[in-house]
Design an enzyme around this catalytic site. Structure first.
Site, mmCIF file in Angstrom:
data_model
loop_
_atom_site.group_PDB
_atom_site.id
_atom_site.type_symbol
_atom_site.label_atom_id
_atom_site.label_comp_id
_atom_site.label_asym_id
_atom_site.label_seq_id
_atom_site.Cartn_x
_atom_site.Cartn_y
_atom_site.Cartn_z
ATOM 1 N N ASP A 178 41.832 40.777 35.735
ATOM 2 C CA ASP A 178 42.040 41.957 35.925
ATOM 3 C C ASP A 178 42.881 42.597 34.900
ATOM 4 O O ASP A 178 43.875 41.987 34.803
ATOM 5 C CB ASP A 178 41.883 41.865 37.083
ATOM 6 C CG ASP A 178 42.006 43.507 37.304
ATOM 7 O OD1 ASP A 178 41.014 44.444 37.103
ATOM 8 O OD2 ASP A 178 42.047 43.734 38.736
ATOM 9 N N ASN A 189 41.979 44.770 32.326
ATOM 10 C CA ASN A 189 41.059 44.786 30.612
ATOM 11 C C ASN A 189 40.729 46.016 30.503
ATOM 12 O O ASN A 189 41.078 46.671 29.167
ATOM 13 C CB ASN A 189 39.402 44.243 30.856
ATOM 14 C CG ASN A 189 39.453 42.453 30.455
ATOM 15 O OD1 ASN A 189 40.499 42.000 30.772
ATOM 16 N ND2 ASN A 189 38.464 42.266 31.124
ATOM 17 N N GLY A 190 40.661 46.951 31.611
ATOM 18 C CA GLY A 190 40.279 48.393 31.144
ATOM 19 C C GLY A 190 42.076 49.254 31.215
ATOM 20 O O GLY A 190 42.336 50.570 29.992
ATOM 21 N N ARG A 228 37.260 50.999 26.722
ATOM 22 C CA ARG A 228 37.379 50.106 28.032
ATOM 23 C C ARG A 228 36.962 48.584 27.274
ATOM 24 O O ARG A 228 36.890 47.469 27.498
ATOM 25 C CB ARG A 228 36.531 50.311 29.000
ATOM 26 C CG ARG A 228 37.541 51.327 30.101
ATOM 27 C CD ARG A 228 36.597 51.948 31.431
ATOM 28 N NE ARG A 228 37.054 50.616 32.013
ATOM 29 C CZ ARG A 228 37.269 49.938 33.376
ATOM 30 N NH1 ARG A 228 39.248 50.924 32.878
ATOM 31 N NH2 ARG A 228 36.876 48.667 33.325
ATOM 32 N N HIS A 234 37.242 44.817 27.301
ATOM 33 C CA HIS A 234 37.026 43.429 27.692
ATOM 34 C C HIS A 234 36.091 42.579 26.637
ATOM 35 O O HIS A 234 36.139 41.457 26.372
ATOM 36 C CB HIS A 234 35.296 43.422 28.621
ATOM 37 C CG HIS A 234 34.971 45.596 29.463
ATOM 38 N ND1 HIS A 234 36.093 44.730 30.357
ATOM 39 C CD2 HIS A 234 34.511 45.861 29.702
ATOM 40 C CE1 HIS A 234 35.626 45.462 31.331
ATOM 41 N NE2 HIS A 234 35.402 45.764 31.099
ATOM 42 N N SER A 277 32.057 41.033 38.818
ATOM 43 C CA SER A 277 31.584 40.995 40.719
ATOM 44 C C SER A 277 30.559 41.735 41.299
ATOM 45 O O SER A 277 29.324 42.531 40.123
ATOM 46 C CB SER A 277 32.851 41.784 41.679
ATOM 47 O OG SER A 277 32.878 43.064 40.964
ATOM 48 N N THR A 278 30.234 41.194 42.185
ATOM 49 C CA THR A 278 28.410 42.268 42.402
ATOM 50 C C THR A 278 28.603 43.568 42.424
ATOM 51 O O THR A 278 27.595 44.437 42.797
ATOM 52 C CB THR A 278 27.780 41.246 44.284
ATOM 53 O OG1 THR A 278 28.778 41.348 45.035
ATOM 54 C CG2 THR A 278 27.578 40.630 43.929
ATOM 55 N N LEU A 296 36.341 18.516 32.442
ATOM 56 C CA LEU A 296 36.925 20.222 32.687
ATOM 57 C C LEU A 296 35.392 20.750 33.504
ATOM 58 O O LEU A 296 34.043 20.559 32.885
ATOM 59 C CB LEU A 296 37.152 20.980 31.834
ATOM 60 C CG LEU A 296 37.724 22.671 32.346
ATOM 61 C CD1 LEU A 296 38.542 22.347 33.581
ATOM 62 C CD2 LEU A 296 38.333 24.047 31.178
ATOM 63 N N GLU A 302 46.705 28.591 47.007
ATOM 64 C CA GLU A 302 47.783 29.128 47.569
ATOM 65 C C GLU A 302 47.286 30.227 46.699
ATOM 66 O O GLU A 302 46.288 30.388 45.590
ATOM 67 C CB GLU A 302 48.753 28.489 46.527
ATOM 68 C CG GLU A 302 49.564 26.702 47.590
ATOM 69 C CD GLU A 302 50.031 27.592 48.579
ATOM 70 O OE1 GLU A 302 50.952 28.313 48.581
ATOM 71 O OE2 GLU A 302 50.235 26.548 49.683
HETATM 72 C C1 IPE Z 1 37.752 42.046 40.686
HETATM 73 O O1 IPE Z 1 38.432 43.255 38.968
HETATM 74 C C2 IPE Z 1 36.375 41.224 39.750
HETATM 75 C C3 IPE Z 1 36.502 40.745 38.446
HETATM 76 C C4 IPE Z 1 37.851 40.441 37.533
HETATM 77 C C5 IPE Z 1 35.285 40.571 37.495
HETATM 78 P P1 IPE Z 1 38.179 44.501 39.636
HETATM 79 O O2 IPE Z 1 38.888 45.312 38.840
HETATM 80 O O3 IPE Z 1 36.526 44.758 40.147
HETATM 81 O O4 IPE Z 1 38.133 44.375 41.222
HETATM 82 P P2 IPE Z 1 38.808 46.183 42.299
HETATM 83 O O5 IPE Z 1 37.829 47.205 41.931
HETATM 84 O O6 IPE Z 1 40.065 46.710 41.564
HETATM 85 O O7 IPE Z 1 39.432 45.564 43.355
HETATM 86 C C1 IPE Z 2 38.123 43.110 34.591
HETATM 87 O O1 IPE Z 2 38.927 44.700 34.313
HETATM 88 C C2 IPE Z 2 37.258 42.715 34.132
HETATM 89 C C3 IPE Z 2 35.739 43.425 35.270
HETATM 90 C C4 IPE Z 2 35.985 43.633 36.008
HETATM 91 C C5 IPE Z 2 34.946 42.288 34.952
HETATM 92 P P1 IPE Z 2 38.235 46.244 34.475
HETATM 93 O O2 IPE Z 2 37.293 46.186 34.180
HETATM 94 O O3 IPE Z 2 39.166 45.552 36.173
HETATM 95 O O4 IPE Z 2 39.894 46.849 34.596
HETATM 96 P P2 IPE Z 2 40.723 47.804 35.451
HETATM 97 O O5 IPE Z 2 41.105 47.130 36.095
HETATM 98 O O6 IPE Z 2 40.354 48.903 35.185
HETATM 99 O O7 IPE Z 2 41.932 47.039 33.785
HETATM 100 MG MG MG Z 3 39.988 46.391 38.004
#
Ligand code: IPE
Ligand code: IPE
Ligand code: MG
Length: 254
Positions: free
Chosen positions: A25, A27-28, A38, A42, A70-71, A136, A208
């Protein structure tokens, strides 16, 4: 090997996780911090998977599950979804040689039904071609949701005509995407949030957790090593009592 068996492991190899899950999590936010869009976040994030895969091999970790989509992520703007789908396909192609050379087994956790056919087909081909590799196992949680996975398992049990009284934890596990794999010992989440976001809900019962503020595109082998060392110092109990040896104590047979 059943997951129950792995949960009850009681030897010194507990110091190194056999299975690590990562919620990649941030990337954005990384992109915003660089003044980029964004998509660039990614792209930078996709580049971080390879060094972590290599670090897993170096540490002797046998299973790595990365949460790629995620879904719930389908609620994002279509352009962002398209970038994420494109990146998965491109990364698999770009890493194909390294995947074969390193004998990495690729497995998708999640439904590929809504995935455009060319990508779906190339993913399935990769899974088939690497099915016998065992250095792996790289699980890609892609269009994955823990709740959807459990609902799918329940449907499978019903479709197979299993009697209610024959349903056990071990049997249900055989209907999960991770059937036959050990449960994750360690779940890492980058990006500062301390939540599961529907990742490996069933499998994480005794995992954990390691939370880090590092944004995924900044997460490197050194950061990963910190997480592994932190894990190594923990004592797991599995509901039992402290034995003083760092091994699970007083475990029933389930
Ligand atoms: C979780 O991150 C999903 C992935 C890393 C693929 P999200 O950014 O979607 O999660 P929330 O919305 O902050 O819970
Ligand atoms: C995780 O980064 C990647 C995916 C959920 C696919 P985000 O896109 O959720 O990045 P933030 O949480 O907005 O920084
Ligand atoms: Mg996120």
């Amino acid at each position: 090997m059943s997951m129950g068996e792995s949960d009850r492991r009681a030897d010194d190899s507990a110091a190194i996780p056999r299975h690590v899950g990562i919620v990649m999590d941030g990337n954005g936010r990384w992109a915003a911090g660089q003044g980029l869009g964004r998509s660039e976040g990614h792209r930078a994030g996709a580049m971080r998977v390879r060094p972590i895969v290599e670090a897993c091999i170096d540490h002797g970790i046998k299973y790595l599950t990365v949460y790629a989509l995620s879904t719930e992520n389908w609620s994002r703007p279509r352009e962002e979804i398209d970038i994420l789908l494109e990146l998965i396909g491109k990364s698999l192609q770009a890493e194909r040689k390294a995947i074969f050379e390193n004998r990495i087994r690729i497995k998708v956790l999640g439904s590929l039904d809504p995935i455009p056919p060319p990508l779906r087909i190339s993913i399935r081909q990769m899974e088939r071609a690497t099915a016998n590799f065992d250095r792996l196992t790289l699980n890609m949680a892609f269009n994955y949701g823990g709740r959807a996975e459990i609902v799918r398992a329940v449907k499978g049990l019903m479709q197979d005509g299993i009697d209610a009284e024959d349903v056990t934890e071990d049997l249900l596990e055989r209907y999960l995407y991770t059937a036959g794999q050990p449960a994750p010992d360690l779940i890492i989440r980058t990006g500062g949030q301390q939540r599961l976001s529907n990742f490996l809900m069933w499998q994480s019962a005794y995992a954990e957790f390691y939370w880090t503020a590092a944004l995924w595109p900044d997460f490197d082998a050194a950061e990963f090593g910190k997480a592994i060392r932190d894990f190594s110092g923990r004592k797991r109990r599995y509901g039992g009592v402290e034995t003083g040896t760092g091994t699970p104590g007083a475990l029933g047979d389930g």
